[in-house]
Design an enzyme around this catalytic site. Sequence first.
Site, PDB file in Angstrom:
ATOM      1  N   SER A 159      21.379   7.380  -3.030  1.00  0.00           N
ATOM      2  CA  SER A 159      20.727   6.073  -2.875  1.00  0.00           C
ATOM      3  C   SER A 159      21.717   4.934  -2.982  1.00  0.00           C
ATOM      4  CB  SER A 159      19.672   5.884  -3.976  1.00  0.00           C
ATOM      5  OG  SER A 159      18.715   6.896  -3.935  1.00  0.00           O
ATOM      6  N   HIS A 203      12.740   4.748  -8.081  1.00  0.00           N
ATOM      7  CA  HIS A 203      12.938   6.161  -8.414  1.00  0.00           C
ATOM      8  C   HIS A 203      12.738   6.421  -9.903  1.00  0.00           C
ATOM      9  CE1 HIS A 203      14.034   7.503  -4.459  1.00  0.00           C
ATOM     10  NE2 HIS A 203      14.961   6.578  -4.344  1.00  0.00           N
ATOM     11  N   GLY A 210       5.296   6.110  -1.045  1.00  0.00           N
ATOM     12  CA  GLY A 210       6.638   6.672  -1.144  1.00  0.00           C
ATOM     13  C   GLY A 210       6.786   7.672  -2.278  1.00  0.00           C
ATOM     14  N   VAL A 236       0.898  -1.157   0.000  1.00  0.00           N
ATOM     15  CA  VAL A 236       0.000   0.000   0.000  1.00  0.00           C
ATOM     16  C   VAL A 236       0.933   1.201   0.000  1.00  0.00           C
ATOM     17  CG1 VAL A 236      -1.854   1.174   1.209  1.00  0.00           C
ATOM     18  CG2 VAL A 236      -1.607  -1.308   1.397  1.00  0.00           C
TER      19      VAL A 236
END
Lengths: 444, 444, 444, 444
Positions: free
Chosen positions: B296, B371, B271, B268
């Site tokens: 990252s 991303h 982000g 769910v």
Amino acid sequence: MPTSLLKRLVRTVVPPPNVAARANRHSARVIDAWRELLSDRGEVSGAMIAREALAAYRGLSEIYRPAFFSQLAAEFLPEPDTLRTAAERYLAEPSAAHLLQLQQAATSPRQELFRRLNQAPEGTATLVTARKHLLAGLGDYPDWQVIDTDLVQLFNSWFNRGFLNLQRIDWHTPAIILEKLIEYEAVHEISGWHDLRRRLQADRRCFAFFHPALPNEPLIFIEVALVKGISSSIAPLIDHEAPLLEPEKADTAVFYSITNCQPGLRGVSFGNLLIKQVAQRLGEEFPRIKTFSTLSPIPGFSAWLAANTERFSRQDAHALQKAVAGLGTPDWHRHPALAASMHKVLAPLCAYYLLHAVRDGAPADPVARFHLGNGARAERLNWLADTSARGLKNCAGMMINYVYHLDQIEDNHELYSREHRVAATHELRRLSRECLLHDSTQRR
Amino acid sequence: MPTSLLKRLVRTVVPPPNVAARANRHSARVIDAWRELLSDRGEVSGAMIAREALAAYRGLSEIYRPAFFSQLAAEFLPEPDTLRTAAERYLAEPSAAHLLQLQQAATSPRQELFRRLNQAPEGTATLVTARKHLLAGLGDYPDWQVIDTDLVQLFNSWFNRGFLNLQRIDWHTPAIILEKLIEYEAVHEISGWHDLRRRLQADRRCFAFFHPALPNEPLIFIEVALVKGISSSIAPLIDHEAPLLEPEKADTAVFYSITNCQPGLRGVSFGNLLIKQVAQRLGEEFPRIKTFSTLSPIPGFSAWLAANTERFSRQDAHALQKAVAGLGTPDWHRHPALAASMHKVLAPLCAYYLLHAVRDGAPADPVARFHLGNGARAERLNWLADTSARGLKNCAGMMINYVYHLDQIEDNHELYSREHRVAATHELRRLSRECLLHDSTQRR
Amino acid sequence: MPTSLLKRLVRTVVPPPNVAARANRHSARVIDAWRELLSDRGEVSGAMIAREALAAYRGLSEIYRPAFFSQLAAEFLPEPDTLRTAAERYLAEPSAAHLLQLQQAATSPRQELFRRLNQAPEGTATLVTARKHLLAGLGDYPDWQVIDTDLVQLFNSWFNRGFLNLQRIDWHTPAIILEKLIEYEAVHEISGWHDLRRRLQADRRCFAFFHPALPNEPLIFIEVALVKGISSSIAPLIDHEAPLLEPEKADTAVFYSITNCQPGLRGVSFGNLLIKQVAQRLGEEFPRIKTFSTLSPIPGFSAWLAANTERFSRQDAHALQKAVAGLGTPDWHRHPALAASMHKVLAPLCAYYLLHAVRDGAPADPVARFHLGNGARAERLNWLADTSARGLKNCAGMMINYVYHLDQIEDNHELYSREHRVAATHELRRLSRECLLHDSTQRR
Amino acid sequence: MPTSLLKRLVRTVVPPPNVAARANRHSARVIDAWRELLSDRGEVSGAMIAREALAAYRGLSEIYRPAFFSQLAAEFLPEPDTLRTAAERYLAEPSAAHLLQLQQAATSPRQELFRRLNQAPEGTATLVTARKHLLAGLGDYPDWQVIDTDLVQLFNSWFNRGFLNLQRIDWHTPAIILEKLIEYEAVHEISGWHDLRRRLQADRRCFAFFHPALPNEPLIFIEVALVKGISSSIAPLIDHEAPLLEPEKADTAVFYSITNCQPGLRGVSFGNLLIKQVAQRLGEEFPRIKTFSTLSPIPGFSAWLAANTERFSRQDAHALQKAVAGLGTPDWHRHPALAASMHKVLAPLCAYYLLHAVRDGAPADPVARFHLGNGARAERLNWLADTSARGLKNCAGMMINYVYHLDQIEDNHELYSREHRVAATHELRRLSRECLLHDSTQRR
């Protein structure tokens, strides 16, 4: 019902071609915006596109809404081939896996659409409003039912009782909420800020449920008077010049008005919960208050009486006819002799109506159905309790108290739902037995 | 996978009869309480019974949970006859009315059950925890999938982005929330209150999403450093003795950690929304900040490298073998010559991995997938950016910046989702072309 | 006291001329800024100039503060001629009008100055800090007293009890406040966040007074343990691994620590109010709690004992000497026989000290003076109640309970303030009569 | 002033003996309660006794208040002997120590009394109300001045600007505050909730100062209209059916009403601060707004004109007499020719009045004195700007704009306070020079 049919024919009469074309064009633009929201782009830029999609709906003129809802009902359907395959597989072998596939295949993409719309500011409010619009036309356009089903399923999740806050409303509440009380109160109209103020003073209480996404919108509110003894008439409770009672001296809380504020949440009910939570909270604040009672209208009595006149035997009919005729006399309640003779006939009939008149296996009167189904007990019938025009018209000025004994609610509800038995006092039962109809009907 | 099979066999091995019987007995008590909640009584006394039903679950010992979930998966199913009839009717005539009937017949009563459980205090929290328990065993008990499907559908409604609040977390935040940050942060561990404090000072920002029903539980949080120029290494950002920068002088916001806090809400997702909302908010507060970048990890690089050694031609393999062997040298990053030679080989390979290694049509690296799918651009590979044990092990100490240009996000996402093209800088593309693998694979 | 004199001579030794000149220059700049604030311009642009005036003070290096306060003491004085005239007129004819004129003429313009400083952000906090600085040097610079008098008069108005908020401190309190507790607690040190957390759990309470202008600064806080029976030793109360007691089962609230947080508010007292308000609030939340007791140190006992050895007759002196010598034995409290013999001698002496040792007509012990003057009753002396180094040193490990009976507070206080009688239990009185000193002193 | 004297004689005429006796008895009871509060018992049980002491005052009938205040003025005085000694010592040797003693000896115990009263709930509110009562009688009882002096000194500390919160008032504000706006607004009456609502909409702003101890009581509030160009007439600003302007399009903020709410805080001023803080805040919210102007009445013009008729030479007097006579014509402002001829005479006179008429070295007009002393510039005189009965009567329907240029405020104020020069536009100066009076008076 021919009238309704005619009305529907008139309303849904095919509009002139250019109007219909324009409606479709406007409507299609909103549908396009909503389709975009379900696309990949909607995934990444959800909030922004949702904002546009909502704005498109809000900008749609009222006259184009029917075209829009009709298109919406025909769009965002489950993929038919996938669903058919899933249904066939399930029928062939009703395994857990096939059930899952069938459930997923049957789910409307419309639900995901609505969830995405909710990302934008004011999303929840707009969707509740949209359902209000939808319900207003649902009678005429039965195919919109599919939209409503999806919305209701969503609202049942979103407006789950666990997410609602019970808040006290008083003179410290922001004006933006208070003005909604004035606007929404339908049973015992609030005539202005002065009137409202009296209803929020120390011997009164008002509570409402709020949802976090609609902080300025009460969903439902209840008005309570803290009094001595169960109230038998409405006037002193809503008189804005009524003298103040010290609330510490009260022994009874009278719930004299419950108002559902959001037509768009019809059928998503919280009323039963509200009464019990408020009763519990008042009990904690005022240990001396032991009785929690409503003072409720009986909105269906007059109509029921009119529809059932033929059921009376001749000798009874005469008294009844006189009583019914009395109702037509202007200001009849101000004539003591007339009123007394009417009382004798109408009170038992009303008690009978409350305890025995049924529709679909439940009390015919909608307010009775709510409170009795909710575990309350019918307590006392009050003569000349509401002499407003509406009160005199709907139930000959009578009102009834339903009492909530917190420790009997469950038993009452169980009797009601298993055996369709209504909880009532001996007095009310006795009164209903005096009724002219009683012998001839024998219900349970 | 034989290991996993063995593990499963061991775990699900039939327990001795008396234990199984006891598990079934305990489990059945909870099921009974939940069934009661779905009954008529649950309707009228919902909150009270929900409280008992939740307490029953909470009281269930961990060792009896498998029995419970297995029973739960087999209960509260759609009524099979009704569903079969509805499926047949729909297949015979796929009308709107039959679709509706099929949808209703296919809906799990379990969903209504979960909605009713939510009425009790702590309901939402308990259900989220229950899903955490469920997910922990789902690999071993695939039939629990039906429960998960129902929970996820509900959570998708409840945790709709429209209901979440973005809150800044700082030193004015209650300790009960702050301690959760210390507990949950997994990527760059917070070693205690002192460390946490540095991460919340004037040149840092932390934001979290909260749901109104879980006011003390962050759902996801992001840590940001306000810096000059895009950070190329993690140590200065998490050093709790790092000197303070005046935030007004910063031109770049570096998102250096995102943490999902609730295992029970897996899948769910919020982000992607969080990064963009935080970027927008920071842009308003600090007009000088023009660049929003992550720093990252590349968690999948080493494993991918190990799995692809056979793809290298003989002459390349030698250089690679030396580089891989270097990774085994203790403290290799402290040996300049060794590190330089490794850099030459590994950096292009890593760039290649990020831009071209795919799984299921998307980048193989899970962080890259997040991303890039979210509209960011791969910006710069940083050598010796994370020399922690984990950093050296997972990706040879490299980290990458993904940059979010708010006005290119949509285009990037579209290219990505329609043509599977990854947004990256020229430098990164050039670097990846130096890769030994490049010629032999030729991907787009 | 020669040491102190020497210290003062050292501190106030005339600095080399250039240093003194620099101090005067820096100090004069602040005085100028403050003078500007009292001017006409300060009237119209108050907040802005106050901001500068405060910044000037904050920017003043610690070493220049003495020069500054000395200048401040000599400035902003009442106009001497006006005051002299007013004094003469009042002496000639002490009318109401002349009194008014004298009052006005005698009022320090410094007070208006401080009021204007308070207009800037952080004004109150800076003034409280300034008084802390002032008090630190007041012993050496008695002429600063005039500044302190003005500040105290202002603080007595500003920190009036009617403006203070009693707030519960728990794990929901912002970290910025909690860290102050760790910093300020002086009696029973809080060793870190872990320790603090235990002191805020369900069987503990912490309350503090806050002033609206200092929202993140507790003025005073009190720590309470909810227990069964009056605690006789401190260790279980401050052990951060102590097992939790269900607070509903407690019958006693033990106030085990009170901390004044602001040295700048010394003499502006709220402690007596705090205990009573907290007792009342706990009584409402936990009706089962009937006893409100402290567990207090007796900080002056050892010093008093040392100063009074000559008062003992020869035969007594021997036992005493042995006991006092015992105190010098390392870990004496771990030697049962030794401790028992010391107990026999020291406990009566301590009871005597608490009930009969006086200074300026009030109990000599400062903690006793506070609680007894506040209407509490000395309840029970506890042997080996505080075996920390400080506890053993200051009062041979003993602690005392003062009990607050809310309905006896006034009477106790009245006896105390009118007849200088101390409220104490029979047990304590009896114990004090066993004291070696008793016969020879005969006090009341 | 003989009238006033007579009035006073009538008011303070000695009441019949029994009434006076009763007044003294009632009054003495309150004094007793207050004396108790200053006693030792008041120290320990402050809040409780303060509660009783306040209740005693509140229970005092209005007719006994004069007796009470007269007693209060004669009580709680400085100890005369101590004061005399201190005065003598100071005169003999005006040292710092003697000054301190004199200050302490001269301080009214009444101040400590008031501070203790403030400990009880509603203490601050009751003391502010008490001062309102006091001020109402101060003209008749000059000896009450000593009480007022003590109260003012306290209020100057308590209501220090640093403790006040500036809050926006809008439709989200609690009704209990909003109703106070309706009650208090005196200049441009708010006729009810409907009217109030318009004044709080998107193109309007309302701000108030609040003190933490009076959370529901605005101390002063200001009403602002966001408009294009400086408003020249009041009607559009207070018309509750005025069309909404998008606030983003406004370039000017017009302060059209400032209301001091608490008569008990007379002379404790915050108005000047309010305007500047609001201007700054609006400037931040709406960067397009560059002009901050009032639209103000000129309350003293008509009276000044009437009092100065004899100063006109014969030929001027004729035009003036016609203009003044015009003012007596009913609805004169609706007669264009008449109004035009009056305009020609009265506008220059009014400009002259504003810029040159002085009292005690400051502008004679009280509103002019406030804004000009506060650093604003007289901008423009508006003819027929306020045609309400009051507007026509007080200043022939004229209003004036005072403009606040935030960067000129200090200079204007300095000119004003040092050289008594008023800041005004060239237009206004030119207009004032057309005035009939101009030559003959030559001011500065």
